[in-house]
Design a protein around this motif. Structure first.
Motif, PDB file in Angstrom:
ATOM      1  N   ARG A  27      -2.560   8.652  20.563  1.00 34.89           N
ATOM      2  CA  ARG A  27      -1.145   8.273  20.452  1.00 34.89           C
ATOM      3  C   ARG A  27      -1.057   6.757  20.560  1.00 34.89           C
ATOM      4  NH1 ARG A  27       0.714  11.437  25.640  1.00 34.89           N
ATOM      5  NH2 ARG A  27      -0.991  12.714  24.833  1.00 34.89           N
ATOM      6  N   THR A  28       0.043   6.210  20.090  1.00 34.88           N
ATOM      7  CA  THR A  28       0.257   4.774  20.218  1.00 34.88           C
ATOM      8  C   THR A  28       0.263   4.388  21.693  1.00 34.88           C
ATOM      9  OG1 THR A  28       1.501   4.628  18.156  1.00 34.88           O
ATOM     10  CG2 THR A  28       1.890   2.899  19.784  1.00 34.88           C
ATOM     11  N   ARG A  85      -5.209  13.604  13.293  1.00 35.13           N
ATOM     12  CA  ARG A  85      -4.352  14.450  14.117  1.00 35.13           C
ATOM     13  C   ARG A  85      -4.848  15.890  14.119  1.00 35.13           C
ATOM     14  NH1 ARG A  85       1.880  13.790  13.015  1.00 35.13           N
ATOM     15  NH2 ARG A  85       1.257  11.710  13.704  1.00 35.13           N
ATOM     16  N   SER A 106      13.365   8.866  10.946  1.00 33.54           N
ATOM     17  CA  SER A 106      12.084   8.490  10.357  1.00 33.54           C
ATOM     18  C   SER A 106      12.267   7.407   9.304  1.00 33.54           C
ATOM     19  CB  SER A 106      11.433   9.714   9.700  1.00 33.54           C
ATOM     20  OG  SER A 106      10.387   9.318   8.845  1.00 33.54           O
ATOM     21  N   THR A 160      -2.104   1.691  17.531  1.00 29.51           N
ATOM     22  CA  THR A 160      -1.631   2.919  16.906  1.00 29.51           C
ATOM     23  C   THR A 160      -2.812   3.563  16.202  1.00 29.51           C
ATOM     24  OG1 THR A 160       0.598   2.038  16.617  1.00 29.51           O
ATOM     25  CG2 THR A 160      -0.028   3.882  15.204  1.00 29.51           C
ATOM     26  N   PRO A 201       4.752   3.736  11.002  1.00 25.13           N
ATOM     27  CA  PRO A 201       5.398   5.050  11.125  1.00 25.13           C
ATOM     28  C   PRO A 201       5.512   5.469  12.590  1.00 25.13           C
ATOM     29  CG  PRO A 201       3.697   5.089   9.443  1.00 25.13           C
ATOM     30  CD  PRO A 201       3.561   3.781  10.158  1.00 25.13           C
ATOM     31  N   GLY A 202       6.600   6.140  12.915  1.00 20.24           N
ATOM     32  CA  GLY A 202       6.802   6.562  14.284  1.00 20.24           C
ATOM     33  C   GLY A 202       7.411   5.451  15.118  1.00 20.24           C
ATOM     34  N   SER A 203       7.467   5.670  16.414  1.00 17.85           N
ATOM     35  CA  SER A 203       8.122   4.725  17.313  1.00 17.85           C
ATOM     36  C   SER A 203       7.115   3.898  18.088  1.00 17.85           C
ATOM     37  CB  SER A 203       9.017   5.489  18.295  1.00 17.85           C
ATOM     38  OG  SER A 203       9.559   4.600  19.258  1.00 17.85           O
TER      39      SER A 203
END
Length: 603
Positions: free
Chosen positions: A419-420, A390, A181, A294, A334-336
Motif C-alpha cells: 500500500r502507499t 495486487r 476516482s 506507492t 491513482p488512489g489517495s
C-alpha cells in the motif's frame, strides 16, 4: 498553558489581516475600474490557514497589482515573471518580491519547480497576450489542490478556453460526486474528442469557476505531481527545495562508453536503434527522508514525482504505465495519497513498474543492486523495499527471491510494499541499465556475483547451442514458431524454454552456451549469465524497439544479429502504440530463411 486552538485562531487572524491589507491597497492601485477583481481576490484568499508560502504572478510591466499582493502578504514570497522589462524602482518594490524575466514557458516551469507548494497564481497580463492560454493550460498544475488561478483581464482566446472549461465542468462535477476516482474523471475528459487534449485535461483539474467582470477565478482540484528527471536534481534544486530531506553523493562521474558488441541488422533502416556509444550518467547514491512510496515504482514527495519513478529515464517524454498523465510535465497518482501509514526504519529502493516480469528483474532491478552494499554501510539494519502485484497478495515470485538470495539478500530482509506508505529513510542509486538508453559496464560485476553464487563449481554438461522459444499466445507471438524452431533444431540447436527450469539451471544453461538464438523477450535476457563473448541472434517484430539484448552484448562483447519481421498490427487503424509494440508476427522464411540458415550452419 497553550491550547491547540490558539494556533488556528492566530492563523485565521493573520489571514483576515492579509485580506484587510489587500482591500486597503485598492485605492492605491485600482485606477482602471478593477476594484471588483481585487475585492474578489481578497475574498478568495483562505481565512482558515497560514498565508501562502509562495504566490506566483505573470505580468507585462505593471507593478501595481504586485505591490498590492506583496503588501497584503509580507511573509509570503511573491515570484513575479515579467514578459517585458520592468523599470525597477526599489523604493516601490516590496522586499518579498522577486522579479524574473519570463523568456518562455519552459523558463517559468523551471523556476516554479524550485518553489514548492503554490496556493495562488495571478495572470496579470494585458487582455489578449499570447501567453494567457498556454499559461492557463500549463501552470495550473503547479497549484496545490484548492489553490486559485486567477486571470485579471481575459482576452478572447483565453475566454473561449474558460468557456469550454465551464461547459465540461458540470459533467466532471457529477463524476466526482459519484466516484472520486481520478480515473473516472479522466475517462469523462475523453468525451470531448473534438477539442485539444490540453483543454480536456485542464477541465478535469478545474473546480469552481467564478467570473467577475473581465476576470475569472478558477479553484483547482486534485493533486498533480511534477515529473523529475535525474538531471533535474541539481545542487540548486536541492538547496531550494530538498536540503532537509534529500542527500546525495556522486560516486562515478558521467562518461562515454563505447559498445563492445558487433551488431548486424537485417533491415538497415532499423540500425539506428543501436548506438555504438553511450553517454553514461553520473552514478549517484541518494538518501531520502519521509518520501511517499506507492506500489509499482512510484516515488513522490509533495508535488514531485522523484526520478526513481521512471525506469526509462532518458525518454524525452517521461512515462509510467500506472500514472495518469495530464501533460508532458505532470501526472496524477491513482488512489489517495492522503494520510498514508509510515514505515519506520531504513529501506533500499528496488521497486519496479513490473515486479512480476522476469525480464524487468534482470534489467531494471539487477541494474540497481549495486547500491545494496552502500545502503548496508549506511545502516546495517536496512531492508529491501519492493512491491508485488495486487493479485499476488503480497507474495514475490520464487525466482525473484532466489536471485535476491543469491546476491546476498535473504527473504527475511525483504519488505513487500502492499500500500502507499511514507518511508522514514529510503536509499536509492542511479540505475546501471536503462533500456533504449545506456548500460554501464560496471553492471558486469553484479552479473558475475550472481553467476558465481547460482552456478556450482562442478557444472553439469548442457548444450552449447540454444534456441530460446516463447510460450504460444503471449505478447509478440510468432505465428510460425514451429517452423523456426524446426529450422534451428535441424542444425543441432536445443530448443529450450528457460522459465520452466529453476533459476540455477537457467544460469548454467546460458553460462555453458556458445551460441544463443531465439525470440526476443525475458528468457533471452539470461545471457547476462554468459562469461565469454558469444554469438547471438534475436527475432522480433519490427515494431518492437527494445534493445536489452544489445545492451547486454555491449558489455560482454558478443556478436549479435537482429532479424526483424513485419508486425501484424503495424498500420492497423485503431491499434494502440502498446498493441503495435507487442504485435504478433511471422518470420519471413522466404526473405530471411537463408540468413537464419547461414547463422545456424556457421555456429
Amino acid at each position: 498553558m497553550q491550547r491547540a486552538s490558539d494556533g488556528v485562531r492566530g492563523s485565521a487572524s493573520r489571514a483576515l489581516l492579509a485580506r484587510a491589507l489587500l482591500v486597503r491597497a485598492l485605492p492605491r492601485w485600482s485606477v482602471r475600474g478593477e476594484r471588483a477583481f481585487l475585492r474578489h481576490l481578497a475574498a478568495s484568499l483562505p481565512a482558515d490557514a497560514e498565508a501562502p508560502k509562495h504566490v506566483v504572478m505573470l505580468i507585462d510591466s505593471d507593478l501595481g497589482l504586485v505591490r498590492a499582493i506583496a503588501s497584503a502578504y509580507p511573509q509570503s514570497s511573491v515570484h513575479v515573471f515579467s514578459v517585458q522589462p520592468v523599470q525597477r524602482r526599489s523604493v516601490l518594490i516590496p522586499p518579498n518580491v522577486r522579479i524574473t524575466p519570463a523568456e518562455n514557458m519552459s523558463a517559468v516551469h523551471e523556476a516554479m519547480k524550485l518553489l514548492g507548494t503554490i496556493s495562488l497564481i495571478v495572470d496579470g497580463l494585458e487582455a489578449g497576450h499570447p501567453l494567457q492560454v498556454p499559461a492557463l493550460r500549463e501552470l495550473i498544475y503547479h497549484l496545490r489542490s484548492a489553490g486559485t488561478y486567477c486571470i485579471r483581464r481575459m482576452g478572447a482566446d483565453v475566454r473561449d478556453v474558460v468557456r469550454r472549461l465551464g461547459a465540461l465542468n458540470e459533467e466532471f462535477d457529477l463524476s466526482v460526486r459519484e466516484q472520486s476516482s481520478i480515473r473516472a474523471v479522466g475517462a469523462i475528459a475523453q468525451k470531448d474528442p473534438t477539442g485539444p487534449v490540453a483543454t480536456r485535461r485542464v477541465a478535469a483539474a478545474a473546480g469552481q469557476i467564478v467570473h467577475v467582470g473581465r476576470s475569472v477565478f478558477i479553484r483547482k482540484r486534485f493533486l498533480h505531481l511534477l515529473k523529475m528527471r535525474e538531471e533535474a536534481v541539481t545542487p540548486t534544486f536541492i538547496e531550494h527545495r530538498a536540503r532537509t530531506w534529500l542527500h546525495e553523493r556522486t560516486l562515478v562521474s558521467g562518461r562515454p562508453f563505447v559498445s563492445r558488441a558487433t551488431v548486424r541488422v537485417n533491415r538497415p533502416e532499423l540500425a539506428r536503434r543501436f548506438s555504438p556509444a553511450f553517454d553514461l550518467p553520473s552514478m549517484k547514491f541518494r538518501s531520502y527522508d519521509f518520501v511517499t512510496c506507492t506500489p509499482r515504482q512510484i516515488l513522490s514527495r509533495g508535488n514531485l514525482l522523484l526520478p526513481e519513478t521512471f525506469r526509462l529515464s532518458r525518454r524525452r517524454y517521461l512515462k509510467h504505465d500506472f500514472l495518469l498523465d495530464v501533460d508532458a510535465r505532470f501526472a496524477q497518482v491513482p488512489g489517495s495519497l492522503k494520510d498514508p501509514p509510515t514505515l519506520r526504519g531504513a529501506y533500499f529502493y528496488l521497486d519496479c513498474e513490473y515486479p512480476s516480469v522476469y525480464g524487468h528483474l534482470l534489467t531494471d532491478m539487477v541494474g540497481r543492486l549495486w547500491g545494496w552494499e552502500l545502503a548496508r554501510a549506511e545502516d546495517p539494519s536496512v531492508r529491501l523495499l519492493i512491491s508485488s502485484r495486487r493479485r499476488d497478495e503480497g507474495r514475490l515470485p520464487g525466482w525473484m527471491l532466489e536471485l535476491l538470495t543469491a546476491y546476498g539478500i535473504p527473504e527475511s530482509s525483504v519488505t513487500v510494499l502492499d500500500r502507499t506508505s511514507v518511508v522514514e529513510r529510503l536509499y536509492s542509486v542511479t540505475p546501471q541499465f536503462v533500456n533504449f538508453a545506456y548500460v554501464d559496464p560496471a553492471v558486469e560485476q553484479t552479473w558475475q556475483r550472481l553467476l558465481d553464487r547460482l552456478v556450482p563449481t562442478s557444472m553439469e554438461r548442457t548444450p552449447t547451442k540454444l534456441f530460446v522459444t516463447r510460450p504460444r499466445g503471449t505478447a509478440r507471438t510468432c505465428r510460425n514458431a514451429d517452423e523456426v524452431e524446426a529450422l534451428f533444431a535441424g542444425y543441432g540447436f536445443a530448443v529450450v524454454r528457460p522459465e520452466l527450469l529453476p533459476l540455477a539451471q537457467q544460469a548454467t544453461l546460458f553460462r555453458n552456451a556458445e551460441v544463443v538464438a531465439g525470440f526476443g523477450g525475458s528468457a533471452m535476457l539470461n545471457t547476462v549469465f554468459g562469461q565469454s563473448p558469444k554469438r547471438k541472434l534475436v527475432l522480433n517484430p519490427a515494431s518492437h524497439s527494445a534493445i536489452n539484448e544489445y545492451l547486454i552484448s555491449s558489455v560482454l562483447g558478443d556478436e549479435i544479429d537482429y532479424v526483424y519481421s513485419d508486425a501484424e498490427l503495424a498500420g492497423v487503424p485503431g491499434a494502440s502504440r502498446r498493441e503495435r509494440y507487442q504485435s504478433p508476427y511471422s518470420v519471413d522464411l522466404d526473405r530471411d530463411g537463408a540468413l537464419l540458415r547461414d547463422f545456424a550452419r556457421a555456429s
